[in-house]
Design a protein around this motif. Structure first.
Motif, PDB file in Angstrom:
ATOM      1  N   THR A 180       4.388  23.867 -71.569  1.00 21.61           N
ATOM      2  CA  THR A 180       4.886  23.967 -70.202  1.00 21.61           C
ATOM      3  C   THR A 180       4.957  25.438 -69.803  1.00 21.61           C
ATOM      4  N   LYS A 209      16.316  12.060 -50.763  1.00 31.43           N
ATOM      5  CA  LYS A 209      15.729  12.994 -51.719  1.00 31.43           C
ATOM      6  C   LYS A 209      15.210  12.223 -52.928  1.00 31.43           C
ATOM      7  N   LYS A 210      14.006  12.545 -53.375  1.00 31.51           N
ATOM      8  CA  LYS A 210      13.413  11.848 -54.518  1.00 31.51           C
ATOM      9  C   LYS A 210      13.311  12.797 -55.711  1.00 31.51           C
ATOM     10  N   PHE A 211      13.796  12.328 -56.855  1.00 32.71           N
ATOM     11  CA  PHE A 211      13.685  13.067 -58.103  1.00 32.71           C
ATOM     12  C   PHE A 211      12.851  12.253 -59.084  1.00 32.71           C
ATOM     13  N   GLU A 212      12.146  12.944 -59.958  1.00 33.96           N
ATOM     14  CA  GLU A 212      11.357  12.259 -60.974  1.00 33.96           C
ATOM     15  C   GLU A 212      12.245  11.649 -62.048  1.00 33.96           C
ATOM     16  N   PHE A 213      13.328  12.359 -62.396  1.00 33.80           N
ATOM     17  CA  PHE A 213      14.207  11.920 -63.480  1.00 33.80           C
ATOM     18  C   PHE A 213      15.554  11.454 -62.933  1.00 33.80           C
ATOM     19  N   CYS A 271      19.678  10.959 -62.563  1.00 29.50           N
ATOM     20  CA  CYS A 271      20.786  11.921 -62.637  1.00 29.50           C
ATOM     21  C   CYS A 271      22.118  11.184 -62.496  1.00 29.50           C
ATOM     22  N   GLU A 275      14.420  20.020 -62.072  1.00 31.01           N
ATOM     23  CA  GLU A 275      14.350  19.665 -60.653  1.00 31.01           C
ATOM     24  C   GLU A 275      15.734  19.479 -60.044  1.00 31.01           C
ATOM     25  N   HIS A 276      16.681  18.941 -60.837  1.00 26.75           N
ATOM     26  CA  HIS A 276      18.055  18.769 -60.350  1.00 26.75           C
ATOM     27  C   HIS A 276      18.741  20.128 -60.199  1.00 26.75           C
ATOM     28  N   TYR A 311      17.364  21.999 -57.234  1.00 24.93           N
ATOM     29  CA  TYR A 311      17.826  21.453 -55.960  1.00 24.93           C
ATOM     30  C   TYR A 311      19.202  22.027 -55.609  1.00 24.93           C
TER      31      TYR A 311
END
Length: 479
Positions: A235, A323-327, A329, A338-339, A342
């Motif tokens: 990554t 709001k859309k997140f991949e993972f 929470c 990503e959280h 944000y």
């Protein structure tokens, strides 16, 4: 005549003096009347221009002066007639130290960072990587200066260790054994009795545990050295070999720890803005046009101090609003980048120190918050969580996510052992660490900061492999 570094030559205001410079050619433009050579020696992002009268020099020698070649020039420092530079050198002598053919890998402009990683031994000569490495040096100086001025002692922790800092990452093993003929015991396990250290050892993933020993003797220490994690993570945020800054301080509570984290990182950013002005302006222009504004913004605002439980509520409210997140929470989840971004970039628009994480997702040595009658816990600013939490203090930054992770450490031997037993940990190689809680235990706290994460933020670079001279990643140990 003594050589003058180009950074010093460009600062001179007395013209007409003889000057001696050495460096690598960035460009060479020729005409019938005059040649212009842009020379750089790594001391600054800026080049000095050498003006050459081609009638006074051997034509074949001048042809050897191509991009990447190394030369020694003497001449007279004069006021520049061109825009964007204060002075230039009227050449009197030129010596070619090293020529550079057409196959020089850094010849062309606009090469991708991926391409340059394949030539990491040469990419350091480019403007971008010269700027990054000078900033890296300055950040190292800032770190040592900050801790020295605040009464901390530089403490060297071992690179070879038998402990794993409780799952901080997969480890690289250190051995002198013949891997083709391993000695094994009756159970089929490798017998290390004939190895160099007489037991299984690895490269360290963290100096924290040993750093705690230093803090309980010297009061306040910091480590700054390489760490190693054998994680197969390809990554832009992971390296197998990276540097860590890890202070540990006796008699420090959670509020004081957050004060330290904020003050330290602001000091480093301020140092960069003061001491790396030319390099930062170049990176702001060429790499990240919002870099300077973002760095200056860190200094203007107090960091938000946000309990994890409140952060989860903010994230879940954002999801309700589209709001859309991949993972996921939910409470109890370890937040993804990503959280974190944000919260920092969209909700608060400033750095955040997140506190009081669920105990289950953090390390065994972190101090737990006070339990409530309902079975939850009461943490920072009286925030009541539905389950047990600990006094963690992770600093979240724009563009990066988590840049620093810290906590108050559990000083009670009984509580620490209780957590170790609950997690069913093997304490064979932790007996010395537990002794700090048996003999004169004291409240203490500390944090860990990945040096390359800091350099990423300060330079605006997008890949961690581009802020260390020779990155070590899965399937890559070149140079």
């Amino acid at each position: 005549m003594k050589r003058t570094k180009i950074v010093d030559a460009l600062a001179k205001t007395v013209f007409g003096e003889a000057i001696d410079v050495k460096g690598w050619v960035r460009t060479h433009r020729s005409s019938k009347a005059v040649d212009f050579i842009a020379l750089n020696d790594g001391s600054t992002i800026k080049n000095i221009q050498i003006v050459v009268d081609p009638t006074k020099f051997d034509a074949e020698m001048l042809k050897q002066i191509t991009t990447g070649s190394c030369i020694h020039a003497t001449g007279i420092l004069v006021e520049s007639q061109g825009a964007g530079q204060t002075c230039e050198i009227q050449a009197e002598t030129i010596e070619v130290y090293g020529t550079c053919g057409a196959d020089y890998p850094m010849q062309k402009k606009g090469q991708s960072f991926e391409y340059m990683r394949q030539h990491a031994h040469m990419r350091l000569r480019t403007n971008t990587f010269g700027a990054v490495m000078r900033i890296r040096h300055n950040m190292a100086m800032a770190i040592h200066t900050y801790f020295h001025e605040h009464g901390y002692f530089y403490f060297h922790t071992p690179l070879i260790t038998a402990s794993d800092c409780e799952g901080a990452g997969n480890m690289f093993q250190v051995t002198t054994k013949n891997l083709y003929n391993l000695k094994k015991d009756d159970e089929g396990k490798i017998d290390y009795s004939d190895d160099f250290f007489g037991q299984q050892t690895s490269l360290t993933v963290s100096g924290q545990l040993e750093g705690e020993l230093g803090a309980t003797a010297l009061g306040a220490i910091y480590t700054f050295g390489p760490t190693f994690r054998a994680e197969n993570s390809n990554t832009p945020r992971h390296l197998a070999e990276f540097w860590m800054i890890e202070p540990e301080i006796a008699f420090m509570d959670q509020e004081e720890l957050m004060d330290l984290e904020e003050d330290f990182i602001k000091y480093c950013v301020r140092w960069a803005l003061t001491n790396c002005k030319d390099d930062l302006e170049f990176l702001n222009k060429m790499i990240d046009k919002g870099l300077l504004e973002r760095l200056e913004g860190v200094l203007k605002e107090n960091f938000v101090r946000l309990p994890y439980t409140e952060g989860i509520k903010i994230l879940q409210e954002a999801i309700k609003n589209g709001k859309k997140f991949e993972f996921p929470c939910d409470w109890g989840d370890d937040l993804a980048s990503e959280h974190e971004r944000y919260l920092v970039e969209e909700h608060f628009k400033k750095p955040v120190i997140m506190t009081d994480y669920p105990t289950a997702i953090k390390s065994f040595y972190m101090k737990q918050n006070e339990a409530t009658a309902e079975g939850g816990s009461k943490g920072y600013k009286g925030c009541v969580a539905p389950g047990p939490t600990m006094q963690g203090t992770d600093v979240l930054f724009p563009q990066i996510g988590e840049i620093m992770g810290g906590s108050v450490r559990e000083e009670s031997y009984d509580k620490l052992m209780g957590e170790i037993e609950r997690r069913q940990m093997d304490t064979t190689h932790l007996w010395w660490y537990l002794d700090t809680r048996k003999y004169g235990t004291c409240p203490h706290a500390g944090f860990g900061l990945g040096f390359e994460r800091l350099i990423l933020f300060v330079t605006g670079m997008q890949n961690i492999r581009d802020v260390i001279p020779f990155p070590r990643t899965p399937n890559n140990a070149e140079f």
